[in-house]
Design a protein around this motif. Structure first.
Motif, PDB file in Angstrom:
ATOM      1  N   ALA A  23      80.969  51.962 -75.309  1.00  0.00           N
ATOM      2  CA  ALA A  23      82.708  51.759 -75.245  1.00  0.00           C
ATOM      3  C   ALA A  23      82.834  50.196 -75.815  1.00  0.00           C
ATOM      4  O   ALA A  23      81.910  49.389 -75.835  1.00  0.00           O
ATOM      5  N   ALA A  24      83.840  50.392 -76.410  1.00  0.00           N
ATOM      6  CA  ALA A  24      84.507  48.913 -77.024  1.00  0.00           C
ATOM      7  C   ALA A  24      85.916  48.464 -76.484  1.00  0.00           C
ATOM      8  O   ALA A  24      86.716  49.250 -76.033  1.00  0.00           O
ATOM      9  N   TYR A  25      85.771  47.268 -76.027  1.00  0.00           N
ATOM     10  CA  TYR A  25      87.210  46.873 -75.371  1.00  0.00           C
ATOM     11  C   TYR A  25      87.499  45.394 -76.454  1.00  0.00           C
ATOM     12  O   TYR A  25      86.540  44.801 -76.750  1.00  0.00           O
ATOM     13  N   VAL A  26      88.831  45.642 -76.788  1.00  0.00           N
ATOM     14  CA  VAL A  26      89.450  44.636 -77.682  1.00  0.00           C
ATOM     15  C   VAL A  26      90.549  43.876 -77.075  1.00  0.00           C
ATOM     16  O   VAL A  26      91.340  44.483 -76.517  1.00  0.00           O
ATOM     17  N   LEU A  27      90.627  42.446 -77.487  1.00  0.00           N
ATOM     18  CA  LEU A  27      91.882  41.786 -76.930  1.00  0.00           C
ATOM     19  C   LEU A  27      92.688  41.551 -78.491  1.00  0.00           C
ATOM     20  O   LEU A  27      92.100  40.946 -79.113  1.00  0.00           O
ATOM     21  N   TRP A  28      93.850  41.906 -78.226  1.00  0.00           N
ATOM     22  CA  TRP A  28      94.499  41.729 -79.508  1.00  0.00           C
ATOM     23  C   TRP A  28      95.710  40.651 -79.144  1.00  0.00           C
ATOM     24  O   TRP A  28      96.500  40.942 -78.047  1.00  0.00           O
ATOM     25  N   ASP A  29      96.124  39.698 -80.007  1.00  0.00           N
ATOM     26  CA  ASP A  29      96.988  38.843 -79.907  1.00  0.00           C
ATOM     27  C   ASP A  29      98.430  39.347 -80.652  1.00  0.00           C
ATOM     28  O   ASP A  29      98.234  39.595 -81.615  1.00  0.00           O
ATOM     29  N   VAL A  30      99.108  39.552 -79.616  1.00  0.00           N
ATOM     30  CA  VAL A  30     100.655  40.327 -79.948  1.00  0.00           C
ATOM     31  C   VAL A  30     101.302  39.197 -81.097  1.00  0.00           C
ATOM     32  O   VAL A  30     101.761  39.535 -82.175  1.00  0.00           O
ATOM     33  N   ALA A  31     101.365  37.834 -80.754  1.00  0.00           N
ATOM     34  CA  ALA A  31     102.021  36.909 -81.555  1.00  0.00           C
ATOM     35  C   ALA A  31     101.718  37.002 -82.972  1.00  0.00           C
ATOM     36  O   ALA A  31     102.108  36.693 -84.001  1.00  0.00           O
ATOM     37  N   GLU A  32     100.153  36.588 -82.938  1.00  0.00           N
ATOM     38  CA  GLU A  32      99.523  36.538 -84.208  1.00  0.00           C
ATOM     39  C   GLU A  32      99.279  37.720 -84.887  1.00  0.00           C
ATOM     40  O   GLU A  32      98.734  37.814 -86.114  1.00  0.00           O
ATOM     41  N   GLN A  33      99.136  38.806 -84.067  1.00  0.00           N
ATOM     42  CA  GLN A  33      98.755  40.300 -84.677  1.00  0.00           C
ATOM     43  C   GLN A  33      97.484  40.263 -85.405  1.00  0.00           C
ATOM     44  O   GLN A  33      97.176  40.548 -86.481  1.00  0.00           O
ATOM     45  N   LYS A  34      96.634  39.511 -84.442  1.00  0.00           N
ATOM     46  CA  LYS A  34      95.158  39.887 -84.997  1.00  0.00           C
ATOM     47  C   LYS A  34      94.126  39.954 -83.803  1.00  0.00           C
ATOM     48  O   LYS A  34      94.391  39.656 -82.536  1.00  0.00           O
ATOM     49  N   LEU A  35      93.006  40.250 -84.160  1.00  0.00           N
ATOM     50  CA  LEU A  35      92.038  40.502 -82.959  1.00  0.00           C
ATOM     51  C   LEU A  35      91.678  39.225 -82.485  1.00  0.00           C
ATOM     52  O   LEU A  35      91.017  38.287 -83.173  1.00  0.00           O
ATOM     53  N   ALA A  36      91.574  38.876 -81.046  1.00  0.00           N
ATOM     54  CA  ALA A  36      91.270  37.739 -80.290  1.00  0.00           C
ATOM     55  C   ALA A  36      89.626  37.740 -79.897  1.00  0.00           C
ATOM     56  O   ALA A  36      89.001  36.694 -79.867  1.00  0.00           O
ATOM     57  N   TRP A  37      89.218  38.956 -79.507  1.00  0.00           N
ATOM     58  CA  TRP A  37      88.167  38.808 -78.715  1.00  0.00           C
ATOM     59  C   TRP A  37      87.603  40.514 -78.549  1.00  0.00           C
ATOM     60  O   TRP A  37      88.429  41.206 -78.613  1.00  0.00           O
ATOM     61  N   SER A  38      86.283  40.689 -78.548  1.00  0.00           N
ATOM     62  CA  SER A  38      85.880  42.088 -78.141  1.00  0.00           C
ATOM     63  C   SER A  38      84.354  42.077 -77.708  1.00  0.00           C
ATOM     64  O   SER A  38      83.686  41.065 -77.645  1.00  0.00           O
ATOM     65  N   VAL A  39      84.061  43.213 -76.911  1.00  0.00           N
ATOM     66  CA  VAL A  39      82.955  43.383 -76.286  1.00  0.00           C
ATOM     67  C   VAL A  39      82.549  44.923 -76.351  1.00  0.00           C
ATOM     68  O   VAL A  39      83.340  45.639 -76.344  1.00  0.00           O
ATOM     69  N   THR A  40      81.242  45.197 -76.267  1.00  0.00           N
ATOM     70  CA  THR A  40      80.765  46.342 -76.156  1.00  0.00           C
ATOM     71  C   THR A  40      79.831  46.665 -75.078  1.00  0.00           C
ATOM     72  O   THR A  40      78.957  45.801 -74.549  1.00  0.00           O
ATOM     73  N   ALA A  41      79.644  47.894 -74.626  1.00  0.00           N
ATOM     74  CA  ALA A  41      78.640  48.304 -73.717  1.00  0.00           C
ATOM     75  C   ALA A  41      78.131  49.710 -73.721  1.00  0.00           C
ATOM     76  O   ALA A  41      78.887  50.564 -74.279  1.00  0.00           O
ATOM     77  N   ALA A  42      76.965  50.182 -73.249  1.00  0.00           N
ATOM     78  CA  ALA A  42      76.423  51.240 -73.430  1.00  0.00           C
ATOM     79  C   ALA A  42      75.899  51.884 -72.268  1.00  0.00           C
ATOM     80  O   ALA A  42      75.239  51.203 -71.482  1.00  0.00           O
ATOM     81  N   ARG A  43      75.837  53.490 -72.184  1.00  0.00           N
ATOM     82  CA  ARG A  43      75.221  53.913 -71.016  1.00  0.00           C
ATOM     83  C   ARG A  43      74.635  55.132 -71.443  1.00  0.00           C
ATOM     84  O   ARG A  43      75.171  55.485 -72.538  1.00  0.00           O
ATOM     85  N   PRO A  44      73.905  55.921 -70.944  1.00  0.00           N
ATOM     86  CA  PRO A  44      73.523  57.363 -71.257  1.00  0.00           C
ATOM     87  C   PRO A  44      74.652  58.216 -71.097  1.00  0.00           C
ATOM     88  O   PRO A  44      75.405  58.269 -70.262  1.00  0.00           O
ATOM     89  N   GLU A  45      74.871  59.221 -72.358  1.00  0.00           N
ATOM     90  CA  GLU A  45      75.834  60.208 -72.065  1.00  0.00           C
ATOM     91  C   GLU A  45      75.287  61.204 -71.220  1.00  0.00           C
ATOM     92  O   GLU A  45      74.278  62.181 -71.387  1.00  0.00           O
ATOM     93  N   GLN A  46      76.004  61.328 -70.206  1.00  0.00           N
ATOM     94  CA  GLN A  46      75.636  62.237 -68.917  1.00  0.00           C
ATOM     95  C   GLN A  46      76.649  63.238 -68.598  1.00  0.00           C
ATOM     96  O   GLN A  46      76.153  64.116 -67.334  1.00  0.00           O
ATOM     97  N   PHE A  47      77.825  63.358 -68.997  1.00  0.00           N
ATOM     98  CA  PHE A  47      78.801  64.355 -68.702  1.00  0.00           C
ATOM     99  C   PHE A  47      79.393  64.914 -69.917  1.00  0.00           C
ATOM    100  O   PHE A  47      79.831  63.999 -70.827  1.00  0.00           O
ATOM    101  N   PRO A  48      79.670  66.058 -70.021  1.00  0.00           N
ATOM    102  CA  PRO A  48      80.169  66.571 -71.261  1.00  0.00           C
ATOM    103  C   PRO A  48      81.719  66.561 -71.391  1.00  0.00           C
ATOM    104  O   PRO A  48      82.301  66.000 -70.427  1.00  0.00           O
TER     105      PRO A  48
END
Length: 344
Positions: free
Chosen positions: A169-194
């Motif tokens: 998964a990735a989460y991004v934070l978007w600055d509306v006034a500047e219309q640009k990416l402000a921050w992001s983070v990712t995380a991972a887990r095993p895929e266990q549900f179809p």
């Protein structure tokens, strides 16, 4: 599947203590148990297996899984045919499927089996998808449709990609006034549900909650979060965006790339136009055409927003791409992290 707030197979979400526990089943194991019940000399169908699991919506996943699974010599997947008796796809060579059935006493004529003679549906199974449906019905009662109370300055987005058995998964934070990416983070887990239509939350919610937790701890939680999926536009009015919103106590908006359910008319839509999507005699979403060419998006409130708010927020972060900028970047970053592997 690792659940949120408790042990591996049971979830009690801290933000909603009044919700019952929900057991996240191992559908792969459940499917193999069903296959082992099909006797020699009989066949079953993808739909019959899906009904035994609790929802015919699982039939497509079953077909795709049996076509591509690791095929062992003692596998009995050849005993599964289509609802009209035709042999369908097979993990081995197609001619092998007919030969195996014939060797077990099943007549195959013109690549078809007579289900009235050889069909089997007398499965012993607890229908593990039904408790998930009941959980969703209770969760739907917790969804709030209310106006956003503050000016939206920061829009978040989450998306999940899959690679080599991992959900990233990735989460991004978007600055509306500047219309640009402000921050992001990712995380991972095993895929266990179809992936099964209507049950996406049980596949993606744990890893999405991981990235939202990281954002909350770092003071990077947005005013509202876009989710690549649906909110109220769902068979039980509670798609993945609603799960994410209610169980993480954040305002969310679902942005779907295809029409999961409901009805609308997108004929002749102009760029920037929206049209209502009806479900159960209610307007639950808006079809939105972001560009003159290309397919529509389907915008629905997830939690703590109105439909009007949802459309307004999506328009505020839409560019010349098909999807809103925050979702574009969440998709791109989750794919990049998934391809990079667990040690990057």
């Amino acid at each position: 599947m690792q659940a949120i707030g408790t042990d591996v197979r049971t979830a009690r979400f801290a933000s909603m203590p009044s919700l019952p526990r929900v057991h996240i089943p191992d559908l792969y194991a459940e499917l193999w148990q069903l296959l082992r019940q099909v006797p020699v000399g009989r066949v079953t169908t993808y739909g019959a297996l899906a009904r035994a699991l609790g929802d015919v919506a699982a039939a497509r996943w079953i077909g795709e899984f049996l076509r591509g699974h690791s095929h062992e010599r003692d596998c009995v997947c050849h005993r599964v045919v289509r609802q009209d008796g035709s042999l369908g796809l097979y993990a081995g060579q197609p001619c092998e499927k007919a030969a195996l059935l014939l060797a077990e006493g099943v007549e195959v004529r013109d690549d078809r089996v007579d289900l009235a003679r050889f069909g089997f549906e007398n499965f012993r199974c607890a229908k593990p998808l039904e408790p998930l449906q009941r959980f969703q019905a209770k969760l739907a009662d917790r969804v709030l449709l209310c106006p956003l109370t503050n000016r939206v300055r920061r829009v978040g987005a989450v998306d999940v990609s899959y690679h080599d058995g991992r959900a990233v998964a990735a989460y991004v934070l978007w600055d509306v006034a500047e219309q640009k990416l402000a921050w992001s983070v990712t995380a991972a887990r095993p895929e266990q549900f179809p992936y099964i239509p209507g049950y996406l939350a049980f596949r993606e919610l744990p890893v999405i909650t991981d990235v939202l937790g990281a954002a909350r701890r770092g003071g990077r939680l947005a005013d509202v979060v876009l989710v690549d999926g649906n909110g109220r536009l769902h068979h039980r009015h509670v798609g993945v965006a609603s799960h994410v919103g209610v169980l993480n106590d954040v305002p969310t908006i679902g942005v779907g790339k295809s029409l999961l359910c409901g009805r609308t008319d997108t004929t002749g839509m102009a760029a920037g136009e929206t049209r209502p999507v009806w479900l159960d005699d209610q307007i639950v979403a808006e079809a939105f055409r972001p560009r003159e060419t290309g397919k529509c998006l389907y915008i629905s409130p997830g939690h703590r927003v109105t439909l009007n708010d949802a459309v307004r927020v999506v328009r505020a972060v839409q560019s010349d791409r098909r999807v809103p900028e925050p979702i574009y970047w969440a998709d791109r970053l989750s794919r990049r992290a998934a391809r990079a592997g667990p040690h990057q």
